[in-house]
Design a protein around this motif. Structure first.
Motif, PDB file in Angstrom:
ATOM      1  N   PHE A  42       0.813  -1.210   0.000  1.00 36.61           N
ATOM      2  CA  PHE A  42       0.000   0.000   0.000  1.00 36.61           C
ATOM      3  C   PHE A  42       0.851   1.267   0.000  1.00 36.61           C
ATOM      4  N   LYS A  45       4.525   3.036  -3.660  1.00 35.22           N
ATOM      5  CA  LYS A  45       4.882   4.254  -4.383  1.00 35.22           C
ATOM      6  C   LYS A  45       5.785   5.154  -3.538  1.00 35.22           C
ATOM      7  N   GLN A  62       8.917   2.660  -8.708  1.00 31.80           N
ATOM      8  CA  GLN A  62       7.770   1.863  -8.276  1.00 31.80           C
ATOM      9  C   GLN A  62       7.962   0.399  -8.637  1.00 31.80           C
ATOM     10  N   TYR A  66       8.105  -2.798  -6.118  1.00 34.56           N
ATOM     11  CA  TYR A  66       7.339  -4.029  -6.317  1.00 34.56           C
ATOM     12  C   TYR A  66       8.273  -5.243  -6.328  1.00 34.56           C
ATOM     13  N   ASN A 184      -3.836   8.848   3.663  1.00 33.04           N
ATOM     14  CA  ASN A 184      -3.883   9.676   2.448  1.00 33.04           C
ATOM     15  C   ASN A 184      -4.953  10.760   2.531  1.00 33.04           C
ATOM     16  N   GLN A 189       0.848  14.597   0.840  1.00 34.30           N
ATOM     17  CA  GLN A 189       1.833  13.659   0.295  1.00 34.30           C
ATOM     18  C   GLN A 189       3.225  13.951   0.834  1.00 34.30           C
ATOM     19  N   THR A 273      -2.767   0.948  -6.421  1.00 30.06           N
ATOM     20  CA  THR A 273      -1.619   1.637  -7.009  1.00 30.06           C
ATOM     21  C   THR A 273      -1.733   1.694  -8.527  1.00 30.06           C
ATOM     22  N   GLN A 276      -4.032   4.459  -9.779  1.00 25.48           N
ATOM     23  CA  GLN A 276      -3.418   5.777  -9.659  1.00 25.48           C
ATOM     24  C   GLN A 276      -2.447   6.026 -10.802  1.00 25.48           C
ATOM     25  N   ALA A 277      -1.652   4.996 -11.139  1.00 24.87           N
ATOM     26  CA  ALA A 277      -0.636   5.161 -12.182  1.00 24.87           C
ATOM     27  C   ALA A 277      -1.238   5.177 -13.580  1.00 24.87           C
ATOM     28  N   PRO A 283      -5.474   9.205  -4.780  1.00 25.26           N
ATOM     29  CA  PRO A 283      -5.162   8.129  -3.830  1.00 25.26           C
ATOM     30  C   PRO A 283      -6.294   7.823  -2.858  1.00 25.26           C
TER      31      PRO A 283
END
Length: 440
Positions: A42, A45, A62, A66, A184, A189, A273, A276-277, A283
């Motif tokens: 979570f 990022k 990112q 991962y 969030n 951020q 995630t 969002q990307a 978020p």
């Protein structure tokens, strides 16, 4: 003590208060440990930005985060095989408690790690090391938990027991998702990057030690106690017996695990995630959707576990994988269209069908005899999770960046096709799935 037959089959009896306590304590402890393992994703990022050089492209940072997340899966076979070995020889309960202790320590330490700006390349290396220890711990936890509750359950309720335990494990995901959504929504951020990201890991360490304390109230499984009393425990290396005499069960369990892996990783853990990307989703909305989907997943595990007892594991698996494939496509097609109006509803539906993962442990527990059950299930599950859990996060992340937003749905559909094959095989072999759905 609950009675078992000489073949290791639990005697028919009502589901009583002792069963409820065992399920509750096992599921709660599992939820706290699973939170420790998955909270990493979570904040992938943020961790990617903090633990790698600042000139790294955001997508690459990112992807690297991962990759570290995936190493936890690669380490799972080591912990799973070793803990299962002793679980078959000296007892289920001891390993059940050890695994949660091994999880709490590295989780706490991740929250105390220096970042790349403070320690250079030592930062990602330390993060990698702690993630490996987490993987070792969870490698013994998940198979051990399934065996533990299944061997305590009365005949005809194994599906519900495994579904309930899986629901409890996924509650750990929900705790992480809710915490990520709250963070969030309440912090900028910049604040998250500065210090707030540490809080979920520090809290997870405390959760882990609480789980250790909870498990002291559990008792050894009646199936293992009966084996020990009759001096029918495995000798030597149980995993060697598994590979010599139960290769078909290993293959079946590994294929079922692929379906479970794709469902949990892609639909539940990675989607916040990914959206969002790929779709520039805020978020807060992404994590709110994930919280709703994970709650639906918990209910789905209970429903599919009940369905495994009522209709047979194969039929429950068949219905579940078809629903999962369709609902995942519906979710991502909606996002590709440029709309988020029905995101929460569609994500909840996909989360509910992800509950089909609650059927998988029932199938795997039934595949192996009691004397080598822990080793057989753990070897199959952890090797498969190491392979598919290891490649799925970076692969899906890369496919999404390269080929577009529908890539995650395509991957889930492929894994559902594998699950469909497992269900059809079981139906042809046993008619309703596993023999009586109560193998103990």
């Amino acid at each position: 003590m609950h009675e078992t037959s000489a073949s290791g089959i639990a005697a028919p009896r009502p589901f009583d208060r002792r069963d409820a306590r065992t399920l509750t304590l096992s599921a709660l402890g599992g939820a706290l440990e699973f939170y420790d393992f998955v909270v990493f994703v979570f904040f992938a990022k943020v961790l990617g930005a903090l633990f790698f050089p600042p000139d790294t492209a955001p997508w690459l940072a990112q992807l690297q985060a991962y990759g570290i997340f995936a190493t936890g899966y690669l380490a799972r076979p080591l912990g799973g095989i070793v803990m299962a070995h002793f679980g078959d020889l000296v007892g289920r309960k001891r390993m059940f408690t050890l695994s949660v202790f091994l999880m709490s320590v590295p989780t706490l330490l991740i929250g105390l790690l220096p970042t790349y700006a403070q320690a250079g390349m030592f930062a990602p290396l330390l993060l990698l090391l702690l993630r490996v220890v987490q993987g070792i711990a969870v490698g013994g936890e998940v198979p051990g938990a399934w065996v533990f509750v299944a061997e305590h359950a009365p005949r005809g309720r194994v599906g519900f027991a495994c579904g309930s335990l899986t629901s409890g494990l996924t509650a750990g995901i929900l705790i992480g998702s809710l915490l990520a959504a709250w963070i969030n929504g309440h912090y900028s951020q910049q604040q998250v990057h500065d210090w707030v990201w540490r809080a979920p890991f520090l809290l997870g360490g405390v959760f882990g030690f609480l789980a250790v304390w909870l498990r002291r109230w559990l008792s050894e499984t009646p199936v293992f106690a009966e084996l020990r009393e009759r001096k029918a425990l495995a000798e030597g290396f149980p995993v060697r017996q598994v590979l010599a005499a139960h290769r078909g069960a290993v293959a079946l369990s590994m294929l079922a695990t692929w379906t479970l892996t794709a469902a949990i990783l892609v639909v539940v853990l990675m989607t916040p995630t990914l959206v969002q990307a790929s779709f520039a989703m805020p978020p807060a909305l992404a994590f709110n959707g994930n919280s709703i989907a994970t709650a639906a997943l918990m209910l789905g595990c209970l429903a599919f576990g009940w369905g495994a007892d009522r209709f047979g594991p194969a039929r429950a698996l068949l219905a579940g994988v078809l629903g999962l494939a369709v609902s995942t496509y519906a979710l991502y097609l909606h996002l590709v269209s440029g709309s988020t109006a029905h995101f929460l509803l569609l994500y909840a539906i996909a989360g509910g069908f992800t509950g089909v993962v609650g059927v998988v442990p029932t199938i795997m527990v039934a595949a192996f005899p009691p004397a080598v059950r822990f080793s057989g299930l753990s070897f199959s599950y952890n090797i498969a999770y190491a392979i598919f859990g290891g490649i799925t996060p970076p692969l899906v992340g890369w496919l999404s960046a390269r080929f577009g937003g529908l890539a995650p749905a395509h991957y889930v559909a492929l894994a559902c096709a594998v699950g469909l094959g497992v269900a059809v095989h079981l139906l042809r072999r046993h008619g309703g799935g596993t023999p009586s759905a109560s193998p103990l």
